[in-house]
Design a protein around this motif. Structure first.
Motif, PDB file in Angstrom:
ATOM      1  N   ARG A  39       0.816  -1.222   0.000  1.00  0.00           N
ATOM      2  CA  ARG A  39       0.000   0.000   0.000  1.00  0.00           C
ATOM      3  C   ARG A  39       0.847   1.267   0.000  1.00  0.00           C
ATOM      4  N   LEU A  40       2.164   1.125   0.084  1.00  0.00           N
ATOM      5  CA  LEU A  40       3.051   2.283   0.080  1.00  0.00           C
ATOM      6  C   LEU A  40       3.524   2.554  -1.340  1.00  0.00           C
ATOM      7  N   GLU A  41       3.630   3.841  -1.681  1.00  0.00           N
ATOM      8  CA  GLU A  41       4.133   4.201  -3.007  1.00  0.00           C
ATOM      9  C   GLU A  41       5.613   3.867  -3.122  1.00  0.00           C
ATOM     10  N   HIS A  42       6.335   4.017  -2.035  1.00  0.00           N
ATOM     11  CA  HIS A  42       7.768   3.729  -2.005  1.00  0.00           C
ATOM     12  C   HIS A  42       8.138   3.332  -0.578  1.00  0.00           C
ATOM     13  N   PRO A  43       9.262   2.640  -0.391  1.00  0.00           N
ATOM     14  CA  PRO A  43       9.657   2.256   0.968  1.00  0.00           C
ATOM     15  C   PRO A  43       9.791   3.478   1.875  1.00  0.00           C
ATOM     16  N   GLU A  44       9.453   3.304   3.141  1.00  0.00           N
ATOM     17  CA  GLU A  44       9.536   4.389   4.118  1.00  0.00           C
ATOM     18  C   GLU A  44      10.557   4.045   5.187  1.00  0.00           C
ATOM     19  N   MET A  45      11.406   5.005   5.507  1.00  0.00           N
ATOM     20  CA  MET A  45      12.360   4.865   6.598  1.00  0.00           C
ATOM     21  C   MET A  45      11.703   5.456   7.842  1.00  0.00           C
ATOM     22  N   GLN A  46      11.693   4.682   8.945  1.00  0.00           N
ATOM     23  CA  GLN A  46      10.969   5.086  10.145  1.00  0.00           C
ATOM     24  C   GLN A  46      11.787   4.801  11.404  1.00  0.00           C
ATOM     25  N   LEU A  47      11.434   5.499  12.470  1.00  0.00           N
ATOM     26  CA  LEU A  47      11.927   5.094  13.778  1.00  0.00           C
ATOM     27  C   LEU A  47      11.195   3.813  14.151  1.00  0.00           C
ATOM     28  N   PRO A  48      11.870   2.851  14.769  1.00  0.00           N
ATOM     29  CA  PRO A  48      11.167   1.654  15.226  1.00  0.00           C
ATOM     30  C   PRO A  48      10.120   2.021  16.275  1.00  0.00           C
ATOM     31  N   GLY A  49       9.007   1.346  16.222  1.00  0.00           N
ATOM     32  CA  GLY A  49       7.933   1.592  17.177  1.00  0.00           C
ATOM     33  C   GLY A  49       6.597   1.458  16.499  1.00  0.00           C
ATOM     34  N   GLY A  50       5.552   1.783  17.233  1.00  0.00           N
ATOM     35  CA  GLY A  50       4.225   1.686  16.653  1.00  0.00           C
ATOM     36  C   GLY A  50       3.139   1.879  17.680  1.00  0.00           C
ATOM     37  N   GLY A  51       1.952   1.476  17.287  1.00  0.00           N
ATOM     38  CA  GLY A  51       0.772   1.678  18.108  1.00  0.00           C
ATOM     39  C   GLY A  51       0.775   0.858  19.385  1.00  0.00           C
ATOM     40  N   ILE A  52       0.144   1.440  20.386  1.00  0.00           N
ATOM     41  CA  ILE A  52      -0.023   0.773  21.671  1.00  0.00           C
ATOM     42  C   ILE A  52      -1.410   0.143  21.660  1.00  0.00           C
TER      43      ILE A  52
END
Length: 146
Positions: A39-52
């Motif tokens: 579903r992403l147009e291109h790869p995304e670089m992110q900080l590790p983590g996410g929803g609680i």
């Protein structure tokens, strides 16, 4: 609390989605996660983590997310701040008000590959990270440490 991301649409209904994210620093390098999904147009670089998740405590959620997205364990995280983002979350098919709490820690040990599909750990020089990160809030917090 500072806001990043898309403009708020007053006609839109946003679901509150708290999350925890971490700047994992080893020397002058950071451990980020690259997400590459359908579903992403291109790869995304992110900080590790996410929803609680509902009923989950913040720090156990952060440790879980780091392991799922990077395969690494981390030392005791220290909270350094928070920001809000208003975004569409395609994996959940919803518009969300994300309250992102940012922590700093050191990676301790790699236990294997990420268990979360489409995530890959990437080491990047700390100075390069703000330009590589896909969201402004993550980039601003990393830049504040330089």
């Amino acid at each position: 609390m500072r806001r990043y991301g898309e403009r708020v649409d007053p006609a839109m209904r946003y679901t509150l989605r708290p999350g925890a994210y971490v700047i994992l620093q080893r020397g002058r390098n950071l451990l980020l996660t690259e997400q590459d999904g359908d579903r992403l147009e291109h790869p995304e670089m992110q900080l590790p983590g996410g929803g609680i998740d509902a009923g989950e405590q913040v720090l156990p959620a952060l440790h879980r997310e780091v392991m799922e997205e990077t395969g690494w364990t981390m030392d005791r995280p220290v909270r350094i701040g928070a920001f809000r983002r208003f975004v569409f979350m395609p994996d959940y098919d919803m518009w969300a008000e994300k309250v992102c709490t940012i922590y700093w820690s050191r990676p301790v040990r790699c236990l294997g590959l990420p268990t979360e599909e489409l995530h890959m750990p990437v080491w990047v020089p700390m100075n390069d990270a703000p330009a590589l990160l896909s969201n402004e809030g993550d980039a601003a917090f990393v830049a504040s440490l330089l």
